[in-house]
Scaffold this active site. Structure first.
Site, short mmCIF file in Angstrom:
data_model
loop_
_atom_site.label_atom_id
_atom_site.label_comp_id
_atom_site.label_asym_id
_atom_site.label_seq_id
_atom_site.Cartn_x
_atom_site.Cartn_y
_atom_site.Cartn_z
N CYS A 1 1.04 -8.86 -13.00
CA CYS A 1 1.84 -9.63 -13.94
C CYS A 1 3.02 -9.46 -14.50
O CYS A 1 3.03 -8.34 -15.12
CB CYS A 1 1.19 -10.74 -14.70
SG CYS A 1 0.10 -11.73 -14.94
N HIS B 1 -21.31 8.28 15.01
CA HIS B 1 -22.74 7.66 14.13
C HIS B 1 -22.68 5.84 13.82
O HIS B 1 -23.19 5.88 12.31
CB HIS B 1 -22.35 8.73 13.11
CG HIS B 1 -22.86 9.82 13.36
ND1 HIS B 1 -23.73 10.54 13.58
CD2 HIS B 1 -21.87 10.90 12.85
CE1 HIS B 1 -24.11 11.94 14.31
NE2 HIS B 1 -22.00 12.49 13.65
N LYS C 1 2.04 -5.12 -7.31
CA LYS C 1 2.21 -2.81 -7.36
C LYS C 1 1.13 -2.11 -8.71
O LYS C 1 0.87 -0.83 -8.39
CB LYS C 1 3.75 -2.73 -7.57
CG LYS C 1 4.13 -1.59 -7.96
CD LYS C 1 4.80 -0.92 -6.72
CE LYS C 1 5.13 0.70 -6.49
NZ LYS C 1 4.92 0.86 -5.57
N LYS D 1 -1.80 1.85 4.62
CA LYS D 1 -0.21 1.76 4.99
C LYS D 1 -0.34 0.36 5.72
O LYS D 1 0.46 -0.62 5.77
CB LYS D 1 0.34 2.96 5.49
CG LYS D 1 1.14 3.46 4.70
CD LYS D 1 1.50 2.86 3.42
CE LYS D 1 0.97 2.72 2.28
NZ LYS D 1 0.92 3.10 1.34
N ARG E 1 5.12 -6.46 -9.76
CA ARG E 1 3.95 -6.95 -10.85
C ARG E 1 3.59 -7.99 -9.69
O ARG E 1 1.72 -7.98 -10.15
CB ARG E 1 4.40 -6.73 -11.97
CG ARG E 1 5.53 -5.66 -12.00
CD ARG E 1 5.80 -5.87 -13.80
NE ARG E 1 4.71 -5.37 -14.51
CZ ARG E 1 3.53 -4.17 -14.51
NH1 ARG E 1 4.30 -3.44 -14.26
NH2 ARG E 1 2.90 -4.52 -15.37
N ASN F 1 0.44 -11.03 -19.54
CA ASN F 1 -0.43 -9.87 -18.73
C ASN F 1 -1.39 -9.16 -18.98
O ASN F 1 -1.60 -8.65 -20.05
CB ASN F 1 0.49 -9.28 -18.65
CG ASN F 1 0.32 -7.59 -17.77
OD1 ASN F 1 -0.20 -8.14 -16.83
ND2 ASN F 1 0.73 -6.79 -17.76
N GLY F 2 -2.65 -9.41 -18.83
CA GLY F 2 -3.93 -8.71 -18.76
C GLY F 2 -5.25 -10.86 -18.08
O GLY F 2 -5.16 -10.86 -17.88
N GLU G 1 -2.32 -2.56 4.53
CA GLU G 1 -1.78 -3.89 3.13
C GLU G 1 -0.65 -4.50 3.71
O GLU G 1 -0.64 -5.44 3.12
CB GLU G 1 -1.57 -2.79 2.08
CG GLU G 1 -0.71 -1.81 2.59
CD GLU G 1 -0.10 -0.94 0.68
OE1 GLU G 1 -0.70 -1.32 0.05
OE2 GLU G 1 -0.33 0.84 1.51
N TRP H 1 0.57 -12.22 -11.42
CA TRP H 1 -0.70 -12.29 -10.19
C TRP H 1 -1.96 -12.94 -10.47
O TRP H 1 -2.56 -12.83 -11.71
CB TRP H 1 -0.72 -10.72 -10.37
CG TRP H 1 -1.84 -10.57 -9.00
CD1 TRP H 1 -1.06 -10.23 -7.32
CD2 TRP H 1 -2.83 -10.40 -8.66
NE1 TRP H 1 -2.61 -9.87 -7.13
CE2 TRP H 1 -3.31 -9.10 -7.98
CE3 TRP H 1 -3.84 -9.84 -10.69
CZ2 TRP H 1 -4.46 -9.41 -7.20
CZ3 TRP H 1 -5.76 -9.99 -9.96
CH2 TRP H 1 -5.79 -9.48 -8.32
N GLU I 1 -4.78 6.96 4.12
CA GLU I 1 -3.39 6.49 3.85
C GLU I 1 -3.15 5.99 4.77
O GLU I 1 -2.24 4.82 4.59
CB GLU I 1 -2.74 7.68 3.17
CG GLU I 1 -1.71 7.46 2.56
CD GLU I 1 -1.48 6.18 1.67
OE1 GLU I 1 -2.57 5.67 0.67
OE2 GLU I 1 -0.29 5.31 1.43
O1 M6R Z 1 -0.05 2.87 -9.55
P1 M6R Z 1 -1.33 4.16 -9.38
O2 M6R Z 1 -0.56 5.23 -8.29
O3 M6R Z 1 -2.36 4.23 -10.29
O4 M6R Z 1 -1.52 2.81 -8.30
C1 M6R Z 1 -3.17 2.97 -7.29
C2 M6R Z 1 -3.24 1.57 -6.49
O5 M6R Z 1 -3.19 0.92 -6.84
C3 M6R Z 1 -1.64 2.44 -5.29
O6 M6R Z 1 -1.80 3.56 -5.08
C4 M6R Z 1 -2.35 1.30 -4.28
O7 M6R Z 1 -2.96 1.61 -3.14
C5 M6R Z 1 -1.15 1.40 -3.49
N1 M6R Z 1 0.06 -0.12 -3.73
C6 M6R Z 1 -1.20 1.10 -1.93
O8 M6R Z 1 0.45 0.95 -0.97
#
Ligand code: M6R
Length: 608
Positions: free
Chosen positions: A2, A504, A603, A485, A27, A101-102, A488, A75, A481
């Protein structure tokens, strides 16, 4: 999660608030709303969907008069993303509007109490209790009403408050979430982060938990929990508005991929002085440093994946045991952490709720906390004992790219610095690694240049329903990673496995329809990877191999090939991630996905 923004000044507020929301949309983007004071009342417009829908409903804000207002991009946590559940929320008498927000954890009890007193609820949100509490406590003194309301709340709440009876006056409260104040000339602002404000002001105040601010066009006052006014220092934001815009790219993600050579340089270059690493802000002597018998790295998501790479690199160079722990797990598992532990906390935003909680938990047990963070002045940066900023510049796309590679660069700097401090590497190796660090930005550029054909590969493979990423050692951490990518932003199911582990159980899923992305940049383990490639090929899978530039052996093994520039294998994860980011990007683009704003994500994950 948010985004909130508030404005009070001499010009129409709504267009400014909408512009702020556009910049905060990363956000959360399932609904949005804006409320302004006008003619002694509050006027409000809300829309499910993106900020653009809200802009359409308000003619870009032009249809909403008034010079003071608040706005929100959501969000969803409590209640579906409908117009009704969108923020702001109004009190029953329509005199108060609130953005939040929260998560208010005791909202159910408060709601029951307010219902029994005759207040009626319009939405399913936790936030609406705040609006009714404000009405309940207001006796002509807004500051007192806000304080009384905040005192009733448990959980995380960053609030923006507007009252019809207090022209030009805004209040905001910070508890466990990001909030900054912006200082303009004859106008002032609050926002979830500085991106909402660049273009209007670069002078900001970072609030701490438990603080509350009162804004008028001419003045900002900050109060502590008891209502006592406190003085705060003003910080100057260094980057420009261009940094928060697409700059001609179709998506922020592509812009941020392309920015990586410069971003990695910004992490490394200021810390290399006369052929030595200087970690300003983390200036422990060898003796102080050797008190750490172990290192724990904690983070979430991609930052956790960076931490996994860090484990391999630090253990290899420093011979100190390193544990990587997901922050959401660490915080609840009574960790064995004490004064002999160096806790490295990795976070792009510096605001991730689970990471903050893990940091607090370990700090309370005596750990020394080193934070690797991008956002200056963020909560994690402020809670840590020392900070290494990555200086990547603002990252807007939800899928992190330069955030991740600069975290790796910072971890490499730390690893080489610590190895030398502890006397675990000799001068020759130290100098060799410094040269490798110095060369890293150019390698990232080379990784971009080498893989221009990735778009064609994405066209070829974008219809896959599932993919597997395999690698060994650092390539395994990088595979995690690369896989994240892809999934997501393209919504293609994807899993990453340590290549030796596939047989396994997971190999049962491999058949002639599957694409396996095999990371082969750990040259010492190339032959082992070839065996694993053979295993999946024997089951009919197709293989996309990722190998060091010029290693022609990969052509005999893989159906298609990506390349990463050659260099120190310990640092391979940075340059091998670039083709994987590009692959994920083009696959998602082929599939028509909303690349910068993938479904269900946000984000900055500021709730548990
Ligand atoms: O802001 P941060 O690095 O703490 O965020 C952690 C994760 O939420 C963040 O890396 C998330 O996995 C990414 N959006 C993935 O691309």
């Amino acid at each position: 999660m948010c985004g909130i923004v508030g404005f009070t000044g001499q010009v129409q507020a709504a267009p400014i608030l909408l512009e702020g929301l556009r910049r905060l949309e990363y956000r959360g983007y399932d609904s949005a709303g804006v409320a302004v004071q006008h003619g002694g009342a509050i006027e409000m417009v809300k829309a499910s969907g993106t900020v653009e829908r809200l802009a359409e409903k308000t003619a870009g804000g032009a249809s909403l008069p008034g010079e003071c207002g608040i706005a929100h991009t959501r969000w969803a946590t409590h209640g579906a993303p409908t117009d009704t559940n969108a923020h702001p929320h109004l009190s029953g008498d329509g005199r108060f509007a609130v953005v939040h927000n929260g998560i208010i954890e005791n909202y159910a009890a408060l709601r029951a109490e307010l219902l029994s007193e005759g207040y009626a609820f319009a939405s399913e949100t936790d936030t609406e209790v705040v609006a009714h509490l404000l009405e309940h406590y207001y006796d002509g003194n807004l500051k007192r009403a806000v304080m009384r309301t905040a005192a009733r709340l448990e959980g995380s709440y960053v609030l923006g408050v507007l009252c019809a009876d207090e022209p030009g006056r805004l209040f905001c409260v910070k508890e466990a979430g990001p909030l900054i104040l912006g200082l303009g000339v004859g106008e002032n602002y609050f926002a979830s982060d500085v991106t909402a404000l660049v273009g209007r002001t670069k002078n900001v105040i970072y609030l701490e938990d438990g603080e509350m601010a009162e804004l008028t066009p001419e003045n900002i006052s900050v109060y502590d929990r008891t209502g006592r006014e406190i003085s705060k220092s003003v910080s100057h934001v260094v980057w420009d508005i261009e940094a928060a815009e697409k700059g001609g790219y179709e998506h922020f993600m592509m812009k941020e991929i392309m920015e990586q050579p410069r971003a990695v340089k910004s992490t490394i270059e200021p810390r290399l002085r006369n052929g030595r690493i200087e970690l300003e802000g983390f200036e422990l002597t060898a003796e102080e440093f050797s008190r750490f018998s172990r290192i724990v790295i904690t983070a979430c998501g991609s930052a956790y994946h960076a931490g996994m790479v860090g484990k391999y690199v630090i253990e290899s160079l420093c011979r100190v045991p390193v544990e990587t722990d997901l922050a959401s797990e660490l915080r609840y598992r009574d960790p064995i952490v004490g004064p002999d532990t160096l806790l490295i906390v990795v976070s792009q935003s510096g605001e991730t709720a689970d990471t903050i909680a893990a940091l607090r938990e370990c700090k309370a047990r005596g750990a020394y906390v080193l934070a690797i963070v991008n956002v200056v002045g963020s909560t994690i940066a402020r809670l840590a004992d020392s900070v290494l900023y990555t200086h990547a510049g603002p990252e807007i796309a939800v899928a992190t790219t330069k955030g991740y590679t600069t975290q790796l660069a910072a971890l490499y700097l730390f690893a080489v610095w610590a190895a030398e401090k502890l006397g675990r590497i000799d001068d020759a190796r130290y100098n060799e690694l410094i040269a490798e660090l110095d060369a890293l930005p150019a390698r990232v550029q080379r990784a971009i240049d080498l893989n221009l054909h990735v778009q064609y590969l994405a066209e070829r493979w974008h219809e896959q329903r599932a993919m597997f990423f395999i690698g060994r050692n650092i390539d395994y951490a990088a595979a995690l990673e690369g896989s994240l990518k892809l999934k997501e932003i393209s919504y293609i199911h994807s899993e990453a496995y340590a290549a030796g582990e596939l047989k396994h159980g997971t190999i049962a899923l491999i058949d002639e329809k599957r694409l396996v992305v095999a990371l082969c940049c750990q040259t010492a383990l190339f032959d082992k990877m070839v065996s694993n490639i053979q295993e999946v090929k024997a089951r009919g899978a197709k293989v996309l191999g990722l190998a060091p530039e010029g290693d022609r052996r990969i052509f005999a093994e893989a159906d298609d090939v990506l390349f990463a520039p050659r260099g120190e294998p310990l640092f391979a994860a940075v340059s091998e991630m670039v083709p994987l980011q590009l692959f994920a990007y083009y696959v998602a683009r082929e599939n028509g996905c909303d690349i910068d704003k993938p479904r269900n994500l946000a984000k900055s994950v500021t709730v548990e």
